[in-house]
Design a protein around this motif. Structure first.
Motif, PDB file in Angstrom:
ATOM      1  N   UNK A  49       0.807  -1.218   0.000  1.00 11.67           N
ATOM      2  CA  UNK A  49       0.000   0.000   0.000  1.00 11.67           C
ATOM      3  C   UNK A  49       0.843   1.271   0.000  1.00 11.67           C
ATOM      4  N   UNK A  50       2.146   1.137  -0.149  1.00 17.36           N
ATOM      5  CA  UNK A  50       3.045   2.281  -0.207  1.00 17.36           C
ATOM      6  C   UNK A  50       2.874   2.913  -1.587  1.00 17.36           C
ATOM      7  N   UNK A  51       1.918   3.830  -1.684  1.00 19.69           N
ATOM      8  CA  UNK A  51       1.431   4.306  -2.979  1.00 19.69           C
ATOM      9  C   UNK A  51       2.500   5.004  -3.813  1.00 19.69           C
ATOM     10  N   UNK A  52       3.288   5.871  -3.192  1.00 19.57           N
ATOM     11  CA  UNK A  52       4.277   6.614  -3.969  1.00 19.57           C
ATOM     12  C   UNK A  52       5.345   5.676  -4.529  1.00 19.57           C
ATOM     13  N   UNK A  53       5.700   4.653  -3.755  1.00 20.46           N
ATOM     14  CA  UNK A  53       6.678   3.682  -4.244  1.00 20.46           C
ATOM     15  C   UNK A  53       6.096   2.888  -5.409  1.00 20.46           C
ATOM     16  N   UNK A  54       4.837   2.525  -5.306  1.00 25.23           N
ATOM     17  CA  UNK A  54       4.178   1.780  -6.392  1.00 25.23           C
ATOM     18  C   UNK A  54       4.107   2.640  -7.654  1.00 25.23           C
ATOM     19  N   UNK A  55       3.784   3.914  -7.474  1.00 30.42           N
ATOM     20  CA  UNK A  55       3.732   4.815  -8.624  1.00 30.42           C
ATOM     21  C   UNK A  55       5.099   4.912  -9.294  1.00 30.42           C
ATOM     22  N   UNK A  56       6.132   5.149  -8.501  1.00 24.06           N
ATOM     23  CA  UNK A  56       7.464   5.331  -9.065  1.00 24.06           C
ATOM     24  C   UNK A  56       8.006   4.045  -9.686  1.00 24.06           C
ATOM     25  N   UNK A  57       7.681   2.901  -9.082  1.00 27.47           N
ATOM     26  CA  UNK A  57       8.093   1.625  -9.674  1.00 27.47           C
ATOM     27  C   UNK A  57       7.467   1.468 -11.054  1.00 27.47           C
ATOM     28  N   UNK A  58       6.177   1.749 -11.153  1.00 26.05           N
ATOM     29  CA  UNK A  58       5.510   1.653 -12.447  1.00 26.05           C
ATOM     30  C   UNK A  58       6.075   2.639 -13.456  1.00 26.05           C
ATOM     31  N   UNK A  59       6.379   3.848 -13.005  1.00 25.86           N
ATOM     32  CA  UNK A  59       6.946   4.846 -13.904  1.00 25.86           C
ATOM     33  C   UNK A  59       8.312   4.398 -14.402  1.00 25.86           C
ATOM     34  N   UNK A  60       9.095   3.835 -13.477  1.00 27.57           N
ATOM     35  CA  UNK A  60      10.414   3.331 -13.854  1.00 27.57           C
ATOM     36  C   UNK A  60      10.273   2.211 -14.881  1.00 27.57           C
ATOM     37  N   UNK A  61       9.312   1.324 -14.659  1.00 27.05           N
ATOM     38  CA  UNK A  61       9.098   0.220 -15.603  1.00 27.05           C
ATOM     39  C   UNK A  61       8.677   0.755 -16.968  1.00 27.05           C
ATOM     40  N   UNK A  62       7.830   1.776 -16.970  1.00 28.95           N
ATOM     41  CA  UNK A  62       7.394   2.353 -18.234  1.00 28.95           C
ATOM     42  C   UNK A  62       8.567   2.955 -18.996  1.00 28.95           C
ATOM     43  N   UNK A  63       9.404   3.730 -18.305  1.00 29.75           N
ATOM     44  CA  UNK A  63      10.530   4.363 -18.982  1.00 29.75           C
ATOM     45  C   UNK A  63      11.625   3.366 -19.326  1.00 29.75           C
ATOM     46  N   UNK A  64      11.506   2.143 -18.798  1.00 27.50           N
ATOM     47  CA  UNK A  64      12.441   1.075 -19.165  1.00 27.50           C
ATOM     48  C   UNK A  64      11.896   0.214 -20.298  1.00 27.50           C
ATOM     49  N   UNK A  65      10.738   0.599 -20.837  1.00 26.73           N
ATOM     50  CA  UNK A  65      10.167  -0.122 -21.960  1.00 26.73           C
ATOM     51  C   UNK A  65       9.236  -1.254 -21.579  1.00 26.73           C
ATOM     52  N   UNK A  66       8.869  -1.336 -20.291  1.00 22.55           N
ATOM     53  CA  UNK A  66       8.011  -2.428 -19.812  1.00 22.55           C
ATOM     54  C   UNK A  66       6.606  -1.892 -19.522  1.00 22.55           C
TER      55      UNK A  66
END
Length: 198
Positions: A72-89
């Motif tokens: 439920x650590x929302x900001x970490x989940x957001x940033x993880x997803x953003x990182x994955x997106x900018x990594x092509x995933x």
């Protein structure tokens, strides 16, 4: 879980250290992590620093660990997803963001994610509208508003720099995608490996 978290004073000192220009030293974070290995905030900070260093493999591992410890650590989940997106995933990013898309409609993280989903779909107008809505809603993490504004400027600048293509005269442009750079490729080109630290 409180006894597994680093003291607020130590965390504040760490944040101040990381805020220094060109601060990419993992030693202070790793020192605290040895004492508090289950503190998701420390894993999140470590992942953010590593992302800024373009150490993508270790950055993803640390950000993932933060979300695994605290789903439920929302900001970490957001940033993880953003990182994955900018990594092509993109598909993995969408999976990571799933719980955020179930948050209340006025949750700024949900709105930012909705904007990024529109980016993935090459729906720029809808994306920018969501980003502006999220910025208006977000009063607790103002640096993130700056990140979103930067993203919008970079995407708009990249779009404007694209040479206009003539109208299609064959079936190759029937779906409207041929001859234009996709939103996802713009995002990857502008921000890949440059995740920010928050």
């Amino acid at each position: 879980m409180a006894d597994q978290l680093a003291p607020d004073a130590d965390l504040e000192q760490l944040v101040a250290t990381l805020a220094a220009p060109d601060s990419d030293d993992l030693t202070p974070i790793d020192t605290l992590l040895r004492q508090f290995p289950e503190d998701p905030r420390l894993h999140f900070m470590r992942g953010s620093v590593l992302a800024g260093m373009s150490d993508n493999i270790r950055a993803h591992a640390s950000l993932s660990q933060a979300v695994e410890i605290a789903p439920d650590y929302a900001i970490a989940r957001y940033q993880l997803g953003f990182f994955e997106l900018t990594s092509g995933e993109a598909d993995q990013a969408l999976a990571t963001w799933g719980p955020l898309l179930r948050a209340p409609k006025d949750n700024y993280l949900r709105v930012f994610v909705e904007g990024l989903v529109h980016v993935i779909r090459d729906e720029f107008g809808k994306a920018f509208a969501k980003f502006e809505q999220g910025i208006a809603l977000n009063q607790e993490n103002l640096p993130m508003n700056g990140d979103i504004e930067l993203l919008m400027r970079e995407l708009k600048a990249k779009m404007a720099s694209e040479t206009p293509q003539p109208k299609a005269t064959s079936d190759e442009d029937a779906d409207g995608d041929s001859g234009a750079t996709s939103a996802t490729s713009l995002l990857l080109g502008q921000l890949g490996g440059n995740s920010t630290k928050h």
